[in-house]
Design an enzyme around this catalytic site. Sequence first.
Site, short mmCIF file in Angstrom:
data_model
loop_
_atom_site.label_atom_id
_atom_site.label_comp_id
_atom_site.label_asym_id
_atom_site.label_seq_id
_atom_site.Cartn_x
_atom_site.Cartn_y
_atom_site.Cartn_z
N GLU A 1 -7.62 2.82 4.53
CA GLU A 1 -7.67 4.25 4.23
C GLU A 1 -6.34 4.73 3.65
OE1 GLU A 1 -8.79 8.41 6.55
OE2 GLU A 1 -8.14 6.66 7.69
N ARG B 1 1.06 28.41 -24.38
CA ARG B 1 1.65 29.65 -23.84
C ARG B 1 3.02 29.89 -24.48
NH1 ARG B 1 1.72 34.73 -21.87
NH2 ARG B 1 3.07 34.98 -20.05
N GLN C 1 13.70 24.32 -21.15
CA GLN C 1 14.09 23.11 -20.42
C GLN C 1 13.51 23.07 -19.01
OE1 GLN C 1 18.33 22.58 -19.48
NE2 GLN C 1 18.15 20.46 -20.19
#
Length: 386
Positions: A246, A272, A283
Amino acid sequence: MPLTTEQIELRDAARDFAAANLGRDLEARDRRGAEDAGDWLGDWRKCAEYGFLSAQLPVEYGGRRMSVSSTVAMLEGLGMGCADNGLTLAVNGQVWAVTEAIKTFATDEQAGRWLPGLGDGSLIGSDGMTERDSGSDAFALKTTAERVDGGYVLNGEKILIGLAPRCDIALVFASTDPAAGRWGVSAFIVEAGDEGFERGLPDSKMGLRTAPLGGLTLENCFVPEDRLLGGEGDGGAIFQHSVEWERCFIFASHVGSMARQLEQCVDFAGRRKVFGTAIANHQSVGNRLADMRLRLETSRLMLYHAAEMKDRGEPCTMTAAMTKLHISEAFVANSTDALRIHGGAGYMTETGVERDLRDALGGVIYGGTSDIQRQVISAILMGGRA
């Protein structure tokens, strides 16, 4: 450890299938949670039909007997194409925690009884270990199994169990010899129709809301002897086996989610515009994108390294702990960066960005908390030294 051409094709085909068929109306289903069984079971059955649940099973039980690495590649593709992190976690939980344990420790009769159904989706399985007073101390169990004529009588309560409200069978860990501690723990297959076995309602939770989570109650529940998995006292070994698998691979689809998330962020940051230029050119945003890619690639390396170890039959307790620790925390970090890149839009539910963050946070808890993984790693490094 590059993927083979076949594994890339498996991953990409799974991605395309998931994108076309899974995760519809996710925003609304996330609000409702896992109470509507029809919502959840429809996509579960599609996953079963595609073969996500049966990839690791032998052919005689309806499986494809794929390598671990190829199975992981396919499950990564599931996460790339499906934005429903609850569904993908549920699939991985059954594959790596429940099916793997039964496949390894069942008798031929038991395997024939349960593995085909787990593989084709007609059976949903839960892994019943956690209790109210155990948690990280996994073997501090109060659930008991008393030997009686023809079987055992189980009494106790389990909590925070994935798939519990919908399970058809549960792998329940109980103490057959409380004085022996972890060496007195045994594992049983309990079926939904057993008298005295009750599945709780789905819990309300922060994230992964489409994956049912709840409790299991056993009150004088008789379990026939032929549903003991392994022998008496083998429960500790079965649990350790199960939890190693798991921890290695439960994040296989979440690595795919991180890839999908990064692609979404790169697209948004390119479109955008702020201060006259795309935000990707600032940056601070570019650095976040770079960090997200770095975490994705290191997570992939650890995931497939663990898969190759398992394909070679090597034990990997430390690798499992490191893989689970790194990927769980990388997913949280990437989800936080994704939210910051999207700004106010990311805070709104319709974008799905905030949902990824809520979903990611659960990963630092389930399967052993990040603190437990660090404890496992440090204990192995120290080699028992004081």
